[in-house]
Design an enzyme around this catalytic site. Structure first.
Site, PDB file in Angstrom:
ATOM      1  N   TYR A  49       0.814  -1.183   0.047  1.00 16.07           N
ATOM      2  CA  TYR A  49      -0.097  -0.192  -0.174  1.00 16.07           C
ATOM      3  C   TYR A  49       0.794   1.288   0.015  1.00 16.07           C
ATOM      4  CZ  TYR A  49      -3.876  -2.971   1.016  1.00 16.07           C
ATOM      5  OH  TYR A  49      -4.829  -4.017   1.162  1.00 16.07           O
ATOM      6  N   GLU A  50       0.406   2.214  -0.557  1.00 16.09           N
ATOM      7  CA  GLU A  50       1.153   3.323  -0.756  1.00 16.09           C
ATOM      8  C   GLU A  50       1.564   4.284   0.541  1.00 16.09           C
ATOM      9  OE1 GLU A  50      -1.035   5.499  -3.671  1.00 16.09           O
ATOM     10  OE2 GLU A  50      -2.402   6.215  -2.381  1.00 16.09           O
ATOM     11  N   SER A  51       0.814   3.766   1.554  1.00 10.74           N
ATOM     12  CA  SER A  51       1.251   4.236   2.848  1.00 10.74           C
ATOM     13  C   SER A  51       2.729   3.985   3.473  1.00 10.74           C
ATOM     14  CB  SER A  51       0.161   3.900   3.804  1.00 10.74           C
ATOM     15  OG  SER A  51      -0.057   2.616   3.888  1.00 10.74           O
TER      16      SER A  51
END
Lengths: 260, 273, 273, 260
Positions: A49-51
């Site tokens: 996830y881009e987090s």
């Protein structure tokens, strides 16, 4: 066992993923499909996830790509610059999973504005998020989006993320390292680019969906692959796994929320 | 060395009308308490910078604090639209809002350049999209060794950078963990910085996954327990997903929005929702 | 997914004559065991890349494994010269050694660019020094927004990247802590990678300050207990400062050097000093 | 209490540092002087080593900038790219502490090669390490080096790290953000640049050192500051603290090892 068209869509998307693949996932339908795959046939699927969470293994579906469950279950948590620069940009990711508000015949995605001027649009959408670079750099892209004439358009009002641009050769010309959108999964069927023209054409119809209905829901003259096939109906196992996954979770958003 | 001061004083000293202000926290540690203090102090004409404007900028924009937004994804994560943001862009209410729009990769690299004392950053991004057509802050750049054309974006160096963290010690050293996002880069890129924290402790004992921002790189530290709600601070608070869903209805209508702000932000003794 | 294999097999499969090879570890976690295995396998014409060549490259250079060195500081830390390195440069023994010389900041940014899939990196560096006059790999670059002139260096993408770490799990996920240096960047920048570890464990329990390199980003993992000695692996071994001092005398003379290598690297059952 | 010229040099260097300053330290004499300052008058001095250790508080002198003691006692340990990009490059560091193999009249430092061709030098030195960017970006630079005609030269054989280049205005022209070498501490005295010409001139002689001796040990016609002064002799407290610090540690190297 009866099922909804959304369930068919999500299950068809999950089936695209293979064990051991590394998958860059946006929130919403992509996250649901990717986690379904991980819980069924694709154990060992690596979710990013881009987090900054690499190898996240959420027990329930996260509402946000920043949900605590992602960091707590990840193999590694890295900064946001690192996830884009060290992990996405070099082309290490097998599959990028995107949604869309508009998708055009060449698989270009619009999540920015619809109608009017850019500065005063009719509809202001969330914007790019991580999508432009996911679409550029993942080895292949899967788009999952509900099909309608409003969404499947001849030409996108705004190109937020590049599919095949204006046709063959554009990705190479632009220096986009990934292969682009290989598969588009909708609630009606499955599309893939014509190898010659790169225009999206129908490869599968979901059970009970007619070709006419798919064409009516498409803003261009939708072609079909020579071997147009019917999607296998969801198995009881797939449906049970999907419903277990979604039970504890708020409904996913209706359009590309990969930025959230 | 960072000074440990009350939130109200820190915001009053750091944030002025017309400043460029970045309140960051990538889906974690979002500094809502600081944002609400900016609303209470009635700041105007702010250039708001943030990758994911989220509810906090929906609130600042709806209250007319901002004249420009620099961002990369303006939605309610997992829910849908930011209605105050959309109302400002689509209808100019309560004030017109100028937009500068980027991708996450572009924004992240702009902060990195700012933190690194460089005027620009280079990335593989934006190529073939309509984004470069809308701002002068996305330009091509050629590799002097290979001749390959890539994309350059200018550094972000906000007047004020504000983030939330789990803890600080009394000397002002800051410690945060979980999704660390872009917190360190924003503090280092900003000319002045404020870090709000869940608690101030005597000793920052080492934590897995934790990063420390040394006191001498921070301007102010302020205690703000629960100050990231309805976002969260890992191991202190949990994300209030129900509020994110509820916000959709609250913010859809101008009056219900104002009523909510009056009650939860402006009223005496109001606390961050 | 990284394969867990014996060190000897990993080196035999990954390292070929003429390859560019980066054995990194910035003053910590230096992969001596892997370097000694390269000497035992008699590799030749290697382009050796390393910020601080240290004793390990003094040994590889003295044994004639290298034709070129790309580096930024070639000394015996805290002691003085690397005599085998100097003998190669000053007298061409045992073979001439081509040099490409940078600053630490330049080398670090070259690895970052390599790990990021970019052809070059930008920094404030080298300006006014005589270093750009000695290589084509340092060039000026102009900011497209401010017009300011900065310095560009090309990405480093070694054929093989080799680092040492404290631990890996059986799936090949790597964990290291303490001074993490440039380890992650080298693994991600290299076309093929080997991580030697102090031990292979069932579970990588979280550690303060630890980073994890996921298995799928690594080619091979090999167990090499003590494999960073006379450097060290924090919490496993301590730096053998006495050996670093003793090396000055051993390496000053060609015969004592060869004798040491014969006894400690080439002899049957020899183990890394 | 008697003392050596090296002890005088190290103590004079330590006196340059003030409490609360942030100091980028190389191994050897700089590290000894910085740690002496921290243990005497400059408590709260923040030591940064290029191995990524910020706020290190070593109990004994590290032989290498990677000594475990540095990571174990640091406020923060960051990667090598981060220490150079986020911390040194933007000019956050007050003082950069460097050694030298050659130092010229404008404070330019050579740690690369002496004599012969670059490709076949008479003496091959360790090279640049972190010095070029420390010299460029720290707010001010202190050089600590033993004085001799071999070391203090009219013109350096190779400019590894820039002092004042060829004179006034050069640093500005090169875009070097820091002020450059403010002080040069030797075993004979202390030098500082002439405000007009930027040429290094003598400001202090250590006790018992004559001006002639200092001039003989300098490769250019060494000028003196109008207020040429004598360095205060080491106090018992300073000497005791220095000897306690060095007791447990191997002798520092004889020339600029900031890269190690």
């Amino acid at each position: 066992m009866s099922y909804t068209s959304d369930e068919m869509m999500t299950i068809a998307a999950a089936r695209q993923l293979r064990p051991g693949q590394v998958c860059f996932v946006g929130i919403g339908l992509p996250s649901t499909a990717a986690n379904l795959a991980r819980n069924t046939h694709a154990a060992g699927l690596v979710l990013i996830y881009e987090s900054g969470t690499i190898g996240a293994k959420p027990g329930h579906l996260p509402l946000s790509i920043g949900d605590g469950i992602l960091a707590e279950t990840a193999d590694a948590v890295v900064s946001v610059p690192e996830i884009f620069n060290y992990w996405l940009q070099p082309g290490r990711i097998d599959v990028g999973f995107l949604g869309a508000a508009q998708l055009d015949r060449y698989g270009n995605i619009n999540t920015t504005v619809i109608g009017g001027e850019y500065a005063r649009p009719k509809v202001r959408l969330p914007g790019a998020g991580g999508a432009p670079e996911i679409a550029a750099s993942c080895r292949e892209v899967i788009v999952i989006v509900r099909q309608s004439r409003r969404t499947f358009v001849e030409k996108a009002d705004f190109i937020t993320s590049v599919g095949y641009g204006s046709g063959p050769g554009d990705r190479e010309r632009l220096g986009l390292s990934g292969a682009g959108p290989a598969t588009v999964i909708t609630d009606l069927g499955i599309m893939a680019p014509d190898p010659e023209t790169k225009e999206l054409r129908l490869t599968h119809l979901h059970p009970g969906v007619t070709l006419d209905r798919a064409r009516e829901a498409t803003g261009w003259d939708l072609a079909t692959a020579p071997d147009l096939d019917e999607t296998a109906a969801p198995s009881e196992h797939e449906l049970a796994a999907l419903r277990a996954l979604t039970a504890a979770t708020p409904a996913p958003p209706s359009r590309g929320s990969q930025g959230g | 060395m960072a000074e440990v001061v009350p939130l109200k004083d820190a915001v009053a000293t750091l944030v002025h009308d017309g400043d460029s202000v970045a309140l960051e926290g990538f889906t974690h540690l979002i500094p809502f308490a600081a944002g609400h203090e900016i609303i209470r102090q009635g700041r105007r004409d702010l250039v708001l910078i943030r990758m994911t404007p989220d509810l906090i900028y929906d609130q600042l924009i709806g209250m007319g604090c901002a004249s420009k937004l620099v961002f990369s994804w303006g939605g309610n994560p997992g829910v849908g639209s930011l209605h105050r943001f959309r109302d400002a862009v689509e209808n100019g209410w309560p004030a017109p809002l100028e937009l500068e729009e980027h991708s996450h990769a572009g924004m992240a690299n702009r902060y990195v350049a700012g933190a690194s004392g460089l005027p620009f950053a280079v990335l593989r991004g934006y190529r073939g999209t309509d984004l470069p057509g809308q701002t002068a802050n996305i330009k091509p750049i050629t590799c002097p060794f290979t001749g390959e054309e890539l994309t350059a974006v200018p550094a972000l160096n906000p007047d004020v950078g504000i983030v939330h963290a789990q803890r600080a010690d009394r000397a002002g050293n800051v410690q945060l963990w979980g999704i660390t996002g872009i917190q360190k880069e924003v503090v280092l890129a900003a000319h002045r910085s404020l870090v709000t924290v869940e608690e101030i402790v005597d000793e920052l004992d080492p934590r897995p996954g934790a990063i420390v921002i040394p006191s001498w790189a921070v301007t102010y530290v302020a205690a703000a327990p629960g100050g990231s709600q309805p976002s969260y601070s890992l191991d202190y608070t949990i994300r209030d997903n129900d509020f994110y869903v509820a916000w959709d209805k609250i913010a859809r209508d101008r009056e219900t929005f104002r009523a909510w702000i009056d009650e939860h932000v402006l009223a005496e003794g109001s606390v961050p929702a």
